[in-house]
Design an enzyme around this catalytic site. Sequence first.
Site, mmCIF file in Angstrom:
data_model
loop_
_atom_site.group_PDB
_atom_site.id
_atom_site.type_symbol
_atom_site.label_atom_id
_atom_site.label_comp_id
_atom_site.label_asym_id
_atom_site.label_seq_id
_atom_site.Cartn_x
_atom_site.Cartn_y
_atom_site.Cartn_z
ATOM 1 N N GLU A 244 30.735 -12.985 28.440
ATOM 2 C CA GLU A 244 29.674 -12.903 29.465
ATOM 3 C C GLU A 244 28.568 -12.484 28.883
ATOM 4 O OE1 GLU A 244 27.395 -11.384 31.700
ATOM 5 O OE2 GLU A 244 28.533 -9.600 32.504
ATOM 6 N N CYS A 278 23.514 -7.285 34.213
ATOM 7 C CA CYS A 278 23.438 -8.613 34.145
ATOM 8 C C CYS A 278 23.326 -9.364 35.637
ATOM 9 C CB CYS A 278 24.757 -9.163 33.624
ATOM 10 S SG CYS A 278 25.263 -8.486 31.917
#
Length: 530
Positions: A244, A278
């Site tokens: 990720e 994020c």
Amino acid sequence: MSAVVKFDAENEQIISTNPASGREVGRVPVMLDPEVTTAVERSRVAFHMWKTSTFAERRRIVMKARDVILSELDDIAHLISAESGKPFGEAIAMEIAPVLDLMQYFARKTERLLKPRRVNIGLYQTLGRFSKIVYQPLGVVAIIPAWNYPFSIPLGEAAMALMAGNTVIIKPSELTPIVGLKIGEIFEKAGVPENVVRIVTGDGRTGAALVDAAPDKIMFTGSVATGKKIAEAAAKNLTSVVLELGGKDPMIVFEDADLDLASSAAVWGALCNSGQSCSSVERLYVQESIAPRFTAMIVEKVRELEQGTGDSETTSIGAMASQRQLDIVEDHVAHFREAGAKIEIGGKRNETLDGLFYEPTVISGARNEMRAMQEETFGPTLPIATFKTDEEAIKLANDSEFGLTASVWTRNIAKGQRIAEKIEAGSVCVNEVLYTHGIGQTPWGGFKNSGRGRTHGIEGLMELVQPQHIHVNRLAILPNAWWMPYSPTAVETFRGFAKYFASGSARKTSLLLPQLAKRIRELKRNKFRK
């Protein structure tokens, strides 16, 4: 504040400090080879025991760990706040509460989600065969999380890995190692068997040693550059990796949207955790006809926010986690200025506070060709650009190397869903923003350079097991027509398989039966069957 992680070189320790005050939070050892390798080896030994545990036993441990968290809720939240700089309230709302929900869900549902399943094998079933899939744990799962969510990311991934029957090694970020140790303590209090959950502390060298020690799976959250290095190193041992790697997430606001709601969402989506998420809103695209009014609404709401140390329950914007990250924000804001964008509010360090604080910043007149609209900022900034048509909005949103999350705002739900499906991102919300990582039941991951693989949801659970195909012949009394020795009769039978059996039609396959019987009689007469 230091731009680099503080070390006690004499004792080989990392000194963790509060980014809002500079005060020491704690110290942890820097673990290197062979200590890390030994940890993996012991974890692998423990795996052979843990994989035989029942789902009920695993459930008991995970739910007990959940009880421990609840009993220490405020203390854990204060620790997260102290080490990461985020507000105390956000530590509860964005780290503890979501992972508690994930833990109860997978504790209760994993057995059903991993239940063996029968597979429809078509006409092979008429030959007395059946197939099923069973899900086997992988072994040692190494979790290397980021510093921005030091509690929820590793704990959620660990709970899922444990429920699937794996053992876990967590290497917390060097910026938030004390929170990592707290996770280990929670599982210890929950009664997890020795070496089933281990914490290895240190810096990048520790992470590299963990990758080189060849765990059976690596779950990494962090930058694209580090993710590529981990993937390259893991490839040497064919270790599977879930990555990720961040985002530059767009928010699209159409003129028919509820502007009051959307402006509040934009403020929270861009500025929570000081923008260090994020899935933060890092690019806001507003339909041209409403841009001035919408921008003014955002600025007014940002003006009302209180910035301060995370231990205050009235703080909305806390400190940034590191000097390095603050430097990136300063660079990006300076670039916006130089490129002709307008700083509507903020745009500098908060001079009234001593720590790593950057004022919440709203920027109008942004354009995609500006460097700061392409690089991940990871800070409390909200750049605003405009668009005219649906097609232009989609094009602007997709103009990025990243594709983690996005959001679409409109009262026309059908239109919102239609636009959402055209955006290149792993999760796209309609009239919602940012919080999808907190929904443990849904998959988390991105397109393009936002990563590979998924965490959370059934898709994330499947990353933590390996499917095993079991095939059974219940009528093992006759030889198979495709066995040796071959002959002209065999070849003619094979033609029949290609022409009739492979059609998937029972009616057509019936035309093969005479030739099939002839071939079986041939095999039974063959000397190999004597």
